[in-house]
Motif scaffolding. Sequence first.
Motif, PDB file in Angstrom:
ATOM      1  N   THR A 129      40.086  39.125  43.045  1.00 27.37           N
ATOM      2  CA  THR A 129      40.040  39.535  44.451  1.00 27.37           C
ATOM      3  C   THR A 129      40.124  38.347  45.396  1.00 27.37           C
ATOM      4  O   THR A 129      40.609  38.485  46.513  1.00 27.37           O
ATOM      5  CB  THR A 129      38.731  40.272  44.765  1.00 27.37           C
ATOM      6  OG1 THR A 129      37.754  39.896  43.816  1.00 27.37           O
ATOM      7  CG2 THR A 129      38.925  41.744  44.764  1.00 27.37           C
ATOM      8  N   LEU A 132      43.685  37.600  46.062  1.00 28.06           N
ATOM      9  CA  LEU A 132      44.547  38.781  46.191  1.00 28.06           C
ATOM     10  C   LEU A 132      45.425  38.734  47.444  1.00 28.06           C
ATOM     11  O   LEU A 132      46.637  38.939  47.377  1.00 28.06           O
ATOM     12  CB  LEU A 132      43.673  40.032  46.201  1.00 28.06           C
ATOM     13  CG  LEU A 132      44.443  41.334  46.290  1.00 28.06           C
ATOM     14  CD1 LEU A 132      45.240  41.530  45.033  1.00 28.06           C
ATOM     15  CD2 LEU A 132      43.495  42.495  46.488  1.00 28.06           C
ATOM     16  N   TRP A 233      45.333  47.099  28.810  1.00 30.67           N
ATOM     17  CA  TRP A 233      44.770  46.760  30.113  1.00 30.67           C
ATOM     18  C   TRP A 233      45.801  46.958  31.216  1.00 30.67           C
ATOM     19  O   TRP A 233      45.464  47.332  32.330  1.00 30.67           O
ATOM     20  CB  TRP A 233      44.195  45.341  30.090  1.00 30.67           C
ATOM     21  CG  TRP A 233      42.845  45.325  29.416  1.00 30.67           C
ATOM     22  CD1 TRP A 233      41.982  46.378  29.356  1.00 30.67           C
ATOM     23  CD2 TRP A 233      42.221  44.255  28.714  1.00 30.67           C
ATOM     24  NE1 TRP A 233      40.861  46.013  28.659  1.00 30.67           N
ATOM     25  CE2 TRP A 233      40.973  44.721  28.253  1.00 30.67           C
ATOM     26  CE3 TRP A 233      42.588  42.938  28.432  1.00 30.67           C
ATOM     27  CZ2 TRP A 233      40.095  43.921  27.533  1.00 30.67           C
ATOM     28  CZ3 TRP A 233      41.704  42.154  27.718  1.00 30.67           C
ATOM     29  CH2 TRP A 233      40.479  42.636  27.276  1.00 30.67           C
ATOM     30  N   ASN A 236      45.981  50.829  31.900  1.00 35.59           N
ATOM     31  CA  ASN A 236      44.860  51.393  32.643  1.00 35.59           C
ATOM     32  C   ASN A 236      44.609  50.718  33.970  1.00 35.59           C
ATOM     33  O   ASN A 236      43.748  51.156  34.722  1.00 35.59           O
ATOM     34  CB  ASN A 236      43.574  51.268  31.821  1.00 35.59           C
ATOM     35  CG  ASN A 236      43.553  52.235  30.673  1.00 35.59           C
ATOM     36  OD1 ASN A 236      44.250  53.233  30.700  1.00 35.59           O
ATOM     37  ND2 ASN A 236      42.769  51.938  29.667  1.00 35.59           N
ATOM     38  N   ASP A 237      45.308  49.625  34.233  1.00 40.27           N
ATOM     39  CA  ASP A 237      44.953  48.822  35.399  1.00 40.27           C
ATOM     40  C   ASP A 237      45.235  49.571  36.686  1.00 40.27           C
ATOM     41  O   ASP A 237      46.310  50.140  36.861  1.00 40.27           O
ATOM     42  CB  ASP A 237      45.770  47.532  35.384  1.00 40.27           C
ATOM     43  CG  ASP A 237      45.688  46.826  36.706  1.00 40.27           C
ATOM     44  OD1 ASP A 237      44.584  46.419  37.066  1.00 40.27           O
ATOM     45  OD2 ASP A 237      46.720  46.711  37.386  1.00 40.27           O
ATOM     46  N   SER A 238      44.255  49.565  37.576  1.00 41.26           N
ATOM     47  CA  SER A 238      44.526  50.132  38.886  1.00 41.26           C
ATOM     48  C   SER A 238      44.473  49.064  39.965  1.00 41.26           C
ATOM     49  O   SER A 238      44.923  49.275  41.081  1.00 41.26           O
ATOM     50  CB  SER A 238      43.519  51.228  39.208  1.00 41.26           C
ATOM     51  OG  SER A 238      42.221  50.700  39.197  1.00 41.26           O
ATOM     52  N   PHE A 239      43.927  47.901  39.616  1.00 41.53           N
ATOM     53  CA  PHE A 239      43.743  46.856  40.617  1.00 41.53           C
ATOM     54  C   PHE A 239      45.085  46.302  41.086  1.00 41.53           C
ATOM     55  O   PHE A 239      45.404  46.307  42.266  1.00 41.53           O
ATOM     56  CB  PHE A 239      42.893  45.740  40.020  1.00 41.53           C
ATOM     57  CG  PHE A 239      42.589  44.636  40.968  1.00 41.53           C
ATOM     58  CD1 PHE A 239      41.606  44.787  41.918  1.00 41.53           C
ATOM     59  CD2 PHE A 239      43.286  43.452  40.903  1.00 41.53           C
ATOM     60  CE1 PHE A 239      41.327  43.769  42.796  1.00 41.53           C
ATOM     61  CE2 PHE A 239      43.005  42.437  41.781  1.00 41.53           C
ATOM     62  CZ  PHE A 239      42.028  42.593  42.723  1.00 41.53           C
ATOM     63  N   THR A 242      47.854  49.277  42.211  1.00 44.21           N
ATOM     64  CA  THR A 242      47.728  49.852  43.548  1.00 44.21           C
ATOM     65  C   THR A 242      48.063  48.830  44.625  1.00 44.21           C
ATOM     66  O   THR A 242      48.388  49.200  45.745  1.00 44.21           O
ATOM     67  CB  THR A 242      46.307  50.400  43.806  1.00 44.21           C
ATOM     68  OG1 THR A 242      45.370  49.444  43.345  1.00 44.21           O
ATOM     69  CG2 THR A 242      46.106  51.718  43.122  1.00 44.21           C
ATOM     70  N   THR A 243      47.971  47.545  44.305  1.00 43.96           N
ATOM     71  CA  THR A 243      48.320  46.532  45.296  1.00 43.96           C
ATOM     72  C   THR A 243      49.819  46.304  45.358  1.00 43.96           C
ATOM     73  O   THR A 243      50.407  46.263  46.434  1.00 43.96           O
ATOM     74  CB  THR A 243      47.624  45.203  44.961  1.00 43.96           C
ATOM     75  OG1 THR A 243      46.276  45.470  44.626  1.00 43.96           O
ATOM     76  CG2 THR A 243      47.683  44.267  46.137  1.00 43.96           C
ATOM     77  N   SER A 252      48.428  54.988  36.248  1.00 49.68           N
ATOM     78  CA  SER A 252      47.102  54.818  36.839  1.00 49.68           C
ATOM     79  C   SER A 252      47.086  55.280  38.290  1.00 49.68           C
ATOM     80  O   SER A 252      46.086  55.813  38.770  1.00 49.68           O
ATOM     81  CB  SER A 252      46.676  53.363  36.725  1.00 49.68           C
ATOM     82  OG  SER A 252      47.644  52.529  37.281  1.00 49.68           O
TER      83      SER A 252
END
Lengths: 316, 303
Positions: A129, A132, A233, A236-239, A242-243, A252
Motif C-alpha cells: 500500500t 501503491l 495468489w 485470488n488477488d483483489s488488491f 482492483t487497482t 476476483s
Amino acid sequence: MQASKFLAIEWWKRWLWSFVRLVLVAGLAFVILFPILQKISTSIKDKTDLYSPIVIWVPEHFSLDNFRQVITIMDYWPTLGNTFLLSSLTTLLTAISCALAGYGFSRLKFKGSNLLFMGVMLTILVPPTTILIPVYLNLKDFTLMGLIPLLTGGKSLNLLNTYWPFILTSLTANSMKAGLYIFIFRQFFRGIPMEVEEAAYIDGAGIGKTFLRIILPNTVPAIMTVLLFSFVWQWNDSFYTTTYLTTSKVMSIQISSLPYNLGIMLSDGANSKVDPFYQSMVQDTGILLAILPLIIIYIFVQRYFVESIERTGIVG
Amino acid sequence: MKLTAPLRTSRRTYSQRKAIYGFLYVLPWLLGFLFFFLVPLIASFRFSMSNIEANSNGIIITYAGFKNYVEALTVNTSFNRTLTESISTMVVNVPLIVIFSLFLAVLLNQKFLGRTAARAVFFLPVILASGVIMNLESTSLVQAVNDSNAGGKAVSGLGSFELAQLMIQAGVSETIVDYLTGAVDRIYQIVSQSGVQLLIFLAGIQTISPQLYEASKMEGATGYEAFWKITFPMVSPLILVNVVYTIIDSFSTNDMTDLIRETGFEAFNFGLSSAMAWIYFLAVSLILLISTYLISKKVFYQN
C-alpha cells in the motif's frame, strides 16, 4: 511379570496418544473443510429449502439453478478464460525472472550483490500500500523515462485496464510477493553442492547452459512451489487487480461485485430489495465456482507439493 | 579467426565471467526494483509531505511539510482507531498462529495412517484463505444462520464458557483466560492463516537429524522432553522467520489497507493517503524490529 506390566503401560500410552492425535487431526481437518462442504450443500439447494426447517445439509429439492444464475451473472466462461490467461502469464514470467535473480544472488556473486539482496528483503518488508499511489500514477502516464513520448509524439501511454502492469512487473520480478519467490529460489540454489557446477564447467558447459541443463532440473520442487503459490495468489488477488483493472472481467473482481450485480439483475436496476438469504446463497455458489479450478489443480499438484515441500529448501 | 575466437573469450577468468553473468541475471529484477519500487517509494514519501491537486494538466505538487501527518493523526476520524485495531489484532494473532502451526507441524511429522491425506487438507488454506475469498467468507449469511441452526454455536459457546470458568476458578489470570478462549472461538481464522507457516516448520523439523532423537531415547528422554530439548531449539530460527512472515502476511488483508486505498482512490487525497501509508509502515517496522530483537536473543544457532 514386571516387564509385561511395563510393556502394557507403554502400549496403553501409545494407544491413547494415537487416539488423541486422531481426534485432533480429524477435528482440525473438519474445521478447514467445513466451509467448503457447507458451500457445496448450499449451492445445490433450491430457494425453498432455505426456509425449510428440516433441511440442514442434504437439500430436499435438489437444483442447479444457483449455478446457472451465477454463470450468467459472472459471465463465468469468459471470466475463467481471462483469469486463467492472466494468472498463467504472470506465473510463468515471475517464475522465470525470479529464478534468474535467485541464481544470480546465490551463485554468481558480483560486487554489491549482497547490497542488492538487501533490496530484495526491503521489497518483502514494505507494505504494497505504501507504494501503491506512485505506481498507479506512473502506470497511468507511462513514459519509460521519456522514451515513449518521443516515439508516439508527446503522448504517454495509459497502461491501466490492460494486462501490461502485470506483465511488466512480473517480467522484472517485482510482482506480488516476488521477493519471497526470489528468497525461496536463492535458498534452494544455495543447497546445491558447488562441485556440481564445477563439474559442468570442466565438461565445457557455459554458465547459461549449466543453469538450464544442470541446476534447473535439480530444483523442480522449488519451481513447483513457486508456480503454485504465484498462480494461486494471483488468482485470488483483489488488491492489484482492483487497482490496475477496473473494468476487465477477472475472477476476483467478478466475485467481489457479485452481490451488487445480483441485486441489479433481480430487481431490474431499482433499489435492491433482494432477499439477503438468497443473495448470500448465490454468493456462496459464486465463491465455490471461483475456487473450483484451484481445487482441481491442487488435487493434481498436491501429491507432488506435499511430498516435495520438504526438500524445497525454504528453510535453508 | 577460428584461433582467436576462443582466445578472446578465455581472456576473462571464470570468476569474472560469473560476476558478469550474475549481474545480467539480476538485471531484470534490478530494473523492476528501480522503476516499480525505489522510485515509487521515494515519490510516495514526497507525496506524503505535500499538497497534491489534480487538474486537467496533470498533478500539481506543492510542499506542505508535516501537514498530512498531523491531519492523519489528529483530524481524520478513523485513522487512529483503525491503526491501533489492525496492529493489536496482528499482535494478538501472531503468537497464536506461530504456536499453533509449530504444534501442528510436530503432529503432522509423526507417522500415522492417512498422513498424506491429512497434510493435503492442512495445506489447503494456502490456496483458499487468500485475497477476496477470505473477505467474502466473513459476510456469508447462510453460513452464519446454518451455524446457529445446527446448534453448533450453542455447544461450542458452552464449551469455551465452561473452560473459562474452570480456568478462572483454578486461579488463572482473567486476561490469559480471555486470550485462550478467544483463540478457541477464532480457530478457523487461525487455522486458515497458518498454511505457509506450517510448511516452513514441517520442512525445518525434517532437517533435524534423527540421530539426536535416537540418542535421547537411549538416555531415557520422553517425547515431551525430546520436543523441548531437541525440536524446539532446532526450529527456533524458523520461529523468527515465521513471526516475520506472519506480520508481513497481515498486510494483504486488513482494515488499514482498505482505509489507505479509500483515502487515495475514492477521496482522491493522495497526500493524506501516502502519509497514512508511511505511518503504518513505520509502525509495522517498529514491531518487526522489536520482535526480531526479542526473539533473536533466544534463538539457537548451531554454529
